[in-house]
Design a protein around this motif. Structure first.
Motif, PDB file in Angstrom:
ATOM      1  N   THR A  48       0.822  -1.212   0.000  1.00 12.70           N
ATOM      2  CA  THR A  48       0.000   0.000   0.000  1.00 12.70           C
ATOM      3  C   THR A  48       0.853   1.258   0.000  1.00 12.70           C
ATOM      4  O   THR A  48       0.540   2.240  -0.687  1.00 12.70           O
ATOM      5  N   GLU A  93      -8.082  -0.325  -3.351  1.00 10.92           N
ATOM      6  CA  GLU A  93      -8.801  -0.805  -2.166  1.00 10.92           C
ATOM      7  C   GLU A  93      -8.491   0.003  -0.915  1.00 10.92           C
ATOM      8  O   GLU A  93      -9.240  -0.029   0.064  1.00 10.92           O
ATOM      9  N   SER A  94      -7.374   0.744  -0.928  1.00 17.63           N
ATOM     10  CA  SER A  94      -6.932   1.475   0.259  1.00 17.63           C
ATOM     11  C   SER A  94      -7.411   2.920   0.242  1.00 17.63           C
ATOM     12  O   SER A  94      -7.164   3.657  -0.715  1.00 17.63           O
ATOM     13  N   TYR A 121      -6.130   5.184   2.048  1.00 21.50           N
ATOM     14  CA  TYR A 121      -4.866   5.932   2.098  1.00 21.50           C
ATOM     15  C   TYR A 121      -4.397   6.276   0.683  1.00 21.50           C
ATOM     16  O   TYR A 121      -3.977   7.406   0.409  1.00 21.50           O
ATOM     17  N   ARG A 173       0.743   4.224  -2.791  1.00 20.41           N
ATOM     18  CA  ARG A 173       0.480   5.605  -2.401  1.00 20.41           C
ATOM     19  C   ARG A 173       1.622   6.518  -2.837  1.00 20.41           C
ATOM     20  O   ARG A 173       1.403   7.648  -3.286  1.00 20.41           O
TER      21      ARG A 173
END
Length: 367
Positions: free
Chosen positions: A149, A190-191, A193, A153
């Motif tokens: 993740t 899906e995140s 963040y 990001r």
């Protein structure tokens, strides 16, 4: 926001020295030790730059040597994490550019991706983007499929046109849309963040290229994920505050026939540090239901006597024909670090679906 001392203070410097000694026991680290006495008056980014330069001085040699040292610290020094990583990633990127070879460049990109989970490498990656934008973007595009993740990001955050605390990347600013493929790959991530970074990146783009942003958002809404609507609303927030018709229309805020009574102020003179309360009545005078985004604008007096507007979100409502609502808000003029208030005439107005109401004037007293 924590202070610079809390983020990159003497404890962080000492942890960095200890970690590098673990990885390079023969290094003198005189520059890092000297930085302890120089760091106190510096702002956060200046502290990161000071320690970056000290690392580069204390660890001479080619990129490969620095890469080995950093990886050894990563693997064998438990304290090698947190805000001390900022100057480390900065040193990695700088040394790779100084090296000049593609192996060093690619190695630095890989190392930044590896370290970003300890503290984001979004600032350091700008050095590599400035050096070879196309090569960096090619690697970053691959990161959008990472299982990590933090790496996904980083792909969005590190390429933002106006990333806070960072240097600008002229190539990104000069080539509208060059980072959009990265966002296309991540907007359904899906995140939360990652998705929030995508929204902030889209909002950055809206400063210079509103048409591109609206077109991109329209494509996403035509092929959405479960959270695409919320992401798009966040990404279009600046355009909505500006009253951009295309952005408003995309979110369903079409021109409406409304009658506005106000804003009415509870005072015409506001003391320094005080507040003003306003009310307004809004009635749908049209024959159709009206979906409204209602903001208010504070027209601040500038040092030269003119005014500049700052838009604030008020509410979003749907009014049936003939329906009326009353909005109320109190706006504070307490001192804040991000704005200097100048005494004199100010004003407040409403903005409804991008259309501004009449202004209500008031005087802000001096301190």
């Amino acid at each position: 926001m924590p202070s610079a001392d809390e983020l990159i203070g003497l404890p962080a410097v000492d942890d960095l020295i200890s970690a590098i000694r673990t990885a390079a026991p023969g290094a003198d680290l005189a520059s890092l030790r000297a930085a302890r006495s120089r760091i106190a008056p510096l702002a956060l980014r200046e502290r990161a730059d000071l320690l970056r330069d000290a690392l580069l001085t204390d660890l001479p040699g080619d990129y490969a040597a620095l890469d080995r040292t950093v990886r050894h610290a990563r693997d064998h020094a438990p304290q090698f994490t947190g805000w001390l990583i900022w100057p480390v990633t900065g040193a990695v990127a700088t040394r790779a550019v100084q090296d000049g070879g593609t192996a060093a460049f690619d190695g630095a990109m890989a190392l930044l991706a590896d370290l970003t989970g300890r503290l984001t490498a979004e600032f350091a990656i700008r050095t590599l983007l400035r050096h070879d934008l196309d090569r960096a973007l090619g690697i970053i595009t691959g990161w959008t499929a990472s299982a990590d993740t933090d790496v996904r990001r980083l792909a969005s955050e590190g390429t933002r046109p106006y990333l806070p605390w960072s240097t600008r990347v002229p190539g990104i600013l000069a080539r509208p849309g060059v980072t959009v493929p990265i966002l296309d790959a991540l907007y359904r991530d899906e995140s939360e963040y990652v998705r929030r970074s995508v929204a902030n990146h889209l909002n950055d783009l809206s400063r210079d290229h509103p048409g591109l942003v609206v077109d991109t958002a329209r494509r996403w809404l035509a092929d959405p994920g479960p959270d695409t609507g919320r992401l798009v609303r966040h990404g279009l927030r600046t355009l909505i505050k500006r009253g951009d018709p295309a952005a408003l229309g995309l979110l369903g805020f079409t021109p409406a026939t409304v009658e506005v009574d106000g804003p009415h102020l509870d005072r015409t003179t506001v003391p320094a540090g005080g507040s003003v309360r306003f009310t307004a009545a809004i009635r749908n005078t049209g024959s159709d239901q009206a979906r409204l985004t209602i903001d208010y604008i504070v027209h601040h007096r500038k040092a030269n006597g003119g005014q500049t507007g700052k838009t604030f979100k008020l509410t979003t409502r749907v009014l049936a024909p003939g329906e009326q609502i009353t909005v109320v808000r109190e706006h504070s003029f307490r001192p804040i670090t991000t704005r200097r208030y100048h005494p004199g005439m100010h004003a407040i107005s409403l903005q409804i679906n991008g259309t501004e109401s009449a202004r209500a004037d008031f005087e802000l007293d001096g301190a």
